[in-house]
Scaffold this motif. Structure first.
Motif, mmCIF file in Angstrom:
data_model
loop_
_atom_site.group_PDB
_atom_site.id
_atom_site.type_symbol
_atom_site.label_atom_id
_atom_site.label_comp_id
_atom_site.label_asym_id
_atom_site.label_seq_id
_atom_site.Cartn_x
_atom_site.Cartn_y
_atom_site.Cartn_z
ATOM 1 N N ARG A 19 0.863 -1.226 -0.069
ATOM 2 C CA ARG A 19 -0.009 -0.042 0.140
ATOM 3 C C ARG A 19 0.953 1.433 0.168
ATOM 4 O O ARG A 19 0.414 2.432 0.067
ATOM 5 C CB ARG A 19 -0.952 0.061 1.324
ATOM 6 C CG ARG A 19 -1.977 -1.221 1.133
ATOM 7 C CD ARG A 19 -3.082 -1.107 2.107
ATOM 8 N NE ARG A 19 -4.096 -0.284 1.907
ATOM 9 C CZ ARG A 19 -4.917 -0.537 1.248
ATOM 10 N NH1 ARG A 19 -5.499 -1.952 1.112
ATOM 11 N NH2 ARG A 19 -6.094 0.256 0.861
ATOM 12 N N TYR A 20 1.984 1.300 -0.042
ATOM 13 C CA TYR A 20 3.026 2.390 0.114
ATOM 14 C C TYR A 20 4.121 2.043 -0.936
ATOM 15 O O TYR A 20 4.708 1.108 -1.381
ATOM 16 C CB TYR A 20 3.626 2.501 1.243
ATOM 17 C CG TYR A 20 2.799 2.658 2.446
ATOM 18 C CD1 TYR A 20 2.593 3.921 2.838
ATOM 19 C CD2 TYR A 20 2.211 1.694 3.174
ATOM 20 C CE1 TYR A 20 1.557 4.332 3.835
ATOM 21 C CE2 TYR A 20 1.546 1.983 4.505
ATOM 22 C CZ TYR A 20 1.124 3.265 4.500
ATOM 23 O OH TYR A 20 0.335 3.820 5.564
ATOM 24 N N PRO A 21 4.643 3.241 -1.577
ATOM 25 C CA PRO A 21 5.307 3.395 -2.602
ATOM 26 C C PRO A 21 6.903 2.913 -2.220
ATOM 27 O O PRO A 21 7.746 2.679 -3.080
ATOM 28 C CB PRO A 21 5.707 4.875 -3.235
ATOM 29 C CG PRO A 21 4.506 5.592 -2.601
ATOM 30 C CD PRO A 21 4.028 4.887 -1.557
ATOM 31 N N SER A 22 7.024 2.972 -1.008
ATOM 32 C CA SER A 22 8.407 2.711 -0.519
ATOM 33 C C SER A 22 8.345 2.056 1.154
ATOM 34 O O SER A 22 7.231 2.473 1.670
ATOM 35 C CB SER A 22 9.353 3.862 -0.159
ATOM 36 O OG SER A 22 10.385 3.779 0.531
#
Lengths: 145, 406, 457
Positions: A19-22
């Motif tokens: 759910r997160y880019p990083s």
């Protein structure tokens, strides 16, 4: 003593990673998971979070010391957060604090809890107790046992 | 006073946080209409509505949306600021607990308009129990297929007022300390891990479905020319019925306090009002008698409307101790990045502490104002300038009380 | 490269690359602007707020480290208004400072002190009891001591461990005026470049355990030299002082900026290598373990030379200056000796890294390569005349010019170290650099050149 996330948290982390880019974005969620799992955040846990988030341990430590809700030391006492900011102050937070001194709890005098319209307020285990009076404080703290 | 319920329309409905009740009361109705419009058309409607950011700054929302790229190789994000930490402010928690689906509906419209597929709601750590309610609504929306094409992720803060500042919030959302970022040289979107990102307050986004449903003109029918629409104004402190009550911009402050707040607690006389959260300065009772609740009126007094969370104080209140209380807050909450703020917030707290303890001298008052001046306009974010303005507002209106304490 | 444009600073026109940082121009043109956090190798952080300037058309003062140069920009760095800004922010910087300059090793090279003299000169308005208290003696490891009270939280040291060494030992923890620099509890600052944070620290918060309390900096003289720790050729200052009635002594090496070689930094091992110049030095002439005078020594030298005529090998250390090497080569030719400069012993891959440390641990490595000297030693030498080469070679007899003491029955002749002489070096990539003579000992050992004069005289 080494730290391991429990199975539920491992699953949660795997889900969150998508759910997160990083992975670094998981540092706050992971710090919360550790705190709920262990009661506090140990240096071992910080090392594990560093690995999960692919972030230097020092960076996780810096983050943990920036936010007042993270605890790096264990305690056996119940933490009671009492708002000391203006609206609560105007509506009697000093009396709440005085009353709490009579109980075996760890009182943390914190800034605004966002219950200004239902002041004074204290928070125990993420739950707000609002419109407090000394009598209510006694009843609530007694009820914790 | 004209009653209005744009954001608070379902607040009185029992169990309105559940999907079935919310839908029975019209939730997600605008989504059918949404796809008949192009993203840029929606941004145009938001611009026309004059919707202003409701997190305190009051910047035009449409212009901010328009900064987001319609064509981008990188994914775009929407971030909802629910780090409601400004003392005197407790409105966003009403939305996420009493009508979370209104927020989700607003998020879906916003994401469509700025071509984002993922929205984060950054919620202050102290709001865990309210976050649970919003999470419940999000889960229901996923099950119902309302979410899925667009994702919504709730992200919990952990106790840092500064994370309400949008760039500090993004740092925190990236997993870092909440240090505000250096400001860009020209208008541009915010950046989340280098991706274009729109940051808006909960209430701003919760106002969007009404505008979609009824049009920009319907929104502009409320409020003033420059401050259109409504705000979830709030009252706390020495009033009979503290709470959050939606009203249109431009209403008289005293009418609002008397009508919704039931007047002063215990029939005391009004002494002072902090108009819109701790950082907006303080006004005297006489000023409160003549002020309208809109951005321009407050600005003309050297104060700001902020979040519209009024802190009302009666005749028995010691203004020195009120300022001390606020300065303790800022001292505790300064992120510590910039010298003037890190060192200044501590110093002014100690100076007012000295005055409050009757150890102060007139030099301390002068010094207080000097340090306030140094803190103004020299830092990365507006935290220190706000503290500076608070100090000046107290000393320009209640200086006699400070001098009497020497 | 961007376009060169013109901007005006304090009514004078300057040329700069469009979009470059204003503070770089101010520093380059020596236009005084106060700053703590900015550093050319670490970039802008914008936290100290000291480098404020006025820019025409901007309502508020701006920090030069976050201002990009634009054509036609008009900057004022000296107006009364901007000087007041500098004074006021400096006063805030100092309110929690312990003002313990009399016991602070940074005194004399401290930005706070310097800026106070330029902009401050105010009376302290905060009593010492009201100041924020922190730990004043934190041993961070790697010879670095931290005084958290003196720290201005510029974050140069933490950015160094984040961006330069990527070792992340240091960080600013806590927040507000309780923020402080720290390692993680129980962990140490531990990397081969750690001591650079002492130079980076603009105040007395980080000091060198090796240097602190030994010497006031204003007594020190600095000579420009080159580190002899490896073939990289890092530029250094040799800081030394001759106190009354005492000898001229080196107190520290410091990095000297050279963007073509070492930038702003040196490794800790190189930094501390000054100690070798002050310890275990060969001070007397010895033959067969017995002290001899110069007359006897030279007589012995000549006798050995005659005895082994035609079977003499000269061995050269790759740390000698080029001028010395050339003189030795010429001398060898005159006496009919063969010249060798074995390099194998300098090769130490375990020392090398991708920053500044070279596997070739000899300062004039490049000169030996360039001159094409023979590097393979034969095994059948009669007499070896060794000019400070670190290896012991088997031979029937040996004369050893040496800076340091040796376990040997050979004829040992003390010679000057590089800090006691001047000369040039060629580093591993062929760059020629000059070393100034730094120290003048009370009883100096002869240099290579003066030894050659003596033995040929």
């Amino acid at each position: 003593m080494s730290f391991c996330f429990n199975d539920a948290n491992v699953a949660k982390i795997e889900a969150l990673k998508k759910r997160y880019p990083s992975a670094q974005a998981l540092s706050l969620p992971c710090l919360w998971m550790v705190q709920y799992q262990e009661g506090y955040i140990s240096l071992d846990a910080i090392d594990v979070i560093a690995e999960v988030t692919d972030t230097p341990a020092m960076e996780i430590y810096r983050v943990a010391t920036f936010y007042t809700m993270f605890h790096l030391e264990p305690t056996t006492q119940k933490r009671v957060l009492v708002c000391k900011t203006l609206s609560c102050k105007l509506c009697g937070s000093d009396a709440v604090l005085e009353q709490l001194k009579k109980h075996d709890v760890l009182v943390e005098h914190v800034e605004c809890l966002g219950s200004c319209g239902t002041a004074p307020v204290m928070q125990i285990d993420d739950v707000n107790y609002e419109n407090l009076t000394p009598t209510k404080v006694d009843a609530i703290v007694e009820g914790l046992r | 006073m004209r009653e209005v319920a744009i954001v608070s329309r379902k607040f009185a409905v029992e169990n309105s946080h559940t999907l079935s009740v919310a839908q029975a009361h019209g939730a997600y109705k605008t989504l059918e209409k949404l796809h008949t419009l192009a993203p840029l058309e929606i941004i145009e409607i938001i611009k026309e509505s004059g919707l202003r950011g409701k997190g305190g700054g009051g910047a035009p929302a449409g212009a901010k949306w328009a900064l987001m790229p319609q064509e981008s190789e990188r994914p775009s994000f929407v971030v909802i600021n629910c780090d409601e930490s400004e003392p005197g402010t407790f409105k966003d928690r009403q939305i996420i607990t009493k009508d979370p689906h209104l927020l989700i509906e607003g998020i879906l419209i916003t994401c469509y308009a700025v071509k984002a597929k993922h929205a984060y709601v950054y919620i202050r750590g102290e709001y865990a129990q309210y976050q649970d309610v919003l999470q419940g609504a999000v889960d229901e929306a996923y099950v119902a297929g309302i979410l899925g094409e667009v994702d919504v992720t709730l992200h919990r803060g952990a106790g840092a007022y500064i994370c309400g500042e949008k760039s500090a919030l993004l740092e925190s959302l990236e997993g870092k300390r909440g240090h505000p970022r250096l400001k860009p040289k020209q208008p541009e979107p915010e950046w989340y891990f280098g991706n274009p990102t729109l940051v808006n307050n909960v209430e701003t986004i919760a106002s969007v479905p009404f505008i979609m449903e009824h049009g920009a003109a319907a929104y502009r029918a409320y409020g003033t020319e420059k401050s259109p629409g409504t705000l979830l104004f709030a009252m706390s402190g020495h009033v009979e019925k503290p709470g959050v009550y939606e009203a249109e911009f431009g209403v008289s402050m005293m009418d609002y306090i008397n009508h919704y707040g039931g007047g002063m607690k215990n029939g005391k006389k009004l002494k002072a009002v902090i108009p819109g959260g701790a950082s907006t300065g303080v006004m005297t009772a006489a000023e409160a008698d003549n002020v309208q609740l809109d951005y321009e009126s407050l600005r003309s007094m050297g104060l700001s409307l902020g979040t519209g969370g009024m802190i009302v104080m009666d005749e028995d209140t010691c203004m020195v101790s009120v300022l001390k209380n606020l300065l303790e807050f800022y001292h505790e909450e300064s992120c510590g990045q910039c010298t003037p703020c890190r060192e200044g917030t501590g110093w002014v707290d100690k100076l007012v502490g000295k005055i409050l303890d009757k150890r102060g001298s007139s030099e301390d008052i002068d010094k207080l104002l000097e340090v306030a001046e140094t803190m103004n306009g020299k830092t990365i974010c507006v935290f220190a300038p706000a503290v500076s303005a608070v100090i000046v507002s107290f000393l320009s209106r209640f200086r006699d009380e400070f001098e009497a304490a020497l | 490269m961007s376009e060169m444009i013109e901007i005006i600073v304090d009514d004078k026109t300057y040329r700069a690359e469009e979009g470059s940082l204003l503070i770089d121009l101010l520093i380059r043109e020596e236009i005084k602007v106060p700053y703590f956090c900015y550093h050319e190798s670490l970039g802008a952080d914008g936290n100290c707020r000291m480098c404020m300037v006025e820019i025409a058309g901007q309502k508020r003062p701006q920090i030069a480290c976050d201002t990009l140069v634009k054509s036609g920009m008009e900057v004022n760095s000296k107006s009364t208004k901007i000087e007041k800004v500098h004074t006021d922010i400096l006063e805030l910087e100092l309110i929690n400072h312990p003002v313990d300059c009399p016991t602070c090793d940074q005194a004399g090279e401290c930005s706070l002190q310097d800026l106070y003299m330029d902009y401050g000169l105010h009376d302290a308005k905060v009593t010492i009891v009201d100041k924020v208290k922190h730990d004043k003696k934190v041993d961070l490891g790697s010879n670095v001591m931290l005084d958290q009270e003196r720290c201005v939280l510029c974050a140069r040291c933490t950015r160094f461990t984040d961006k330069i060494t990527h070792t992340h030992e240091l960080g600013i923890i806590g927040r507000g005026d309780e923020a402080k620099v720290s390692t993680m509890p129980g962990r140490k600052l531990d990397n081969p470049y750690a001591m650079n944070v002492v130079d980076l620290c603009p105040v007395g918060a980080l000091t060198s355990k090796d240097f602190r309390f030994h010497q006031r900096v204003w007594f020190l003289q600095s000579a420009e030299s080159i580190c002899h720790g490896c073939a990289k050729g890092c530029n250094i200052y040799i800081d030394h002082n001759k106190m009354k009635y005492q000898d001229d002594v080196i107190y520290r090496f410091r990095p000297r900026r050279n963007d073509a070689v070492n930038g702003f930094y040196i490794c800790d091992e190189g930094r501390l290598s000054y100690k070798e110049l002050e310890t275990n030095r060969l001070e007397s002439m010895l033959y067969d373990g017995v002290v001899v005078d110069e007359h006897e020594a030279i007589a012995q030298y000549k006798s050995l030379l005659t005895q082994y005529q035609g079977r003499v090998s000269v061995v050269i250390d790759a740390n000698l200056y080029s001028e010395e090497i050339e003189a030795i080569v010429a001398y060898a030719e005159r006496i009919g000796a063969k010249v060798f400069a074995p390099l194998e012993c300098y090769n130490d891959p375990s020392f090398a890294d991708d920053m500044l440390k070279s596997a070739q641990r000899a300062a004039n490595y490049g000169a030996i390569v360039k001159m094409g000297l023979e590097t393979n030693m034969p095994s059948d030498a009669g007499l070896i005349i060794n000019f400070n080469h670190p290896t012991h070679f088997n031979a029937e007899a040996e004369i050893h010019f040496s800076t340091h003491k040796q376990e040997s029955n050979a004829l040992l002749l003390p010679m000057a170290a590089f800090s006691e002489n001047s000369g040039s070096l060629i580093n591993e990539v062929g760059l020629e650099q000059w070393c100034e003579k730094a120290v003048e000992k009370n009883s100096p050992a002869p240099t290579v050149l003066s030894w050659l004069e003596k033995v040929e005289g």
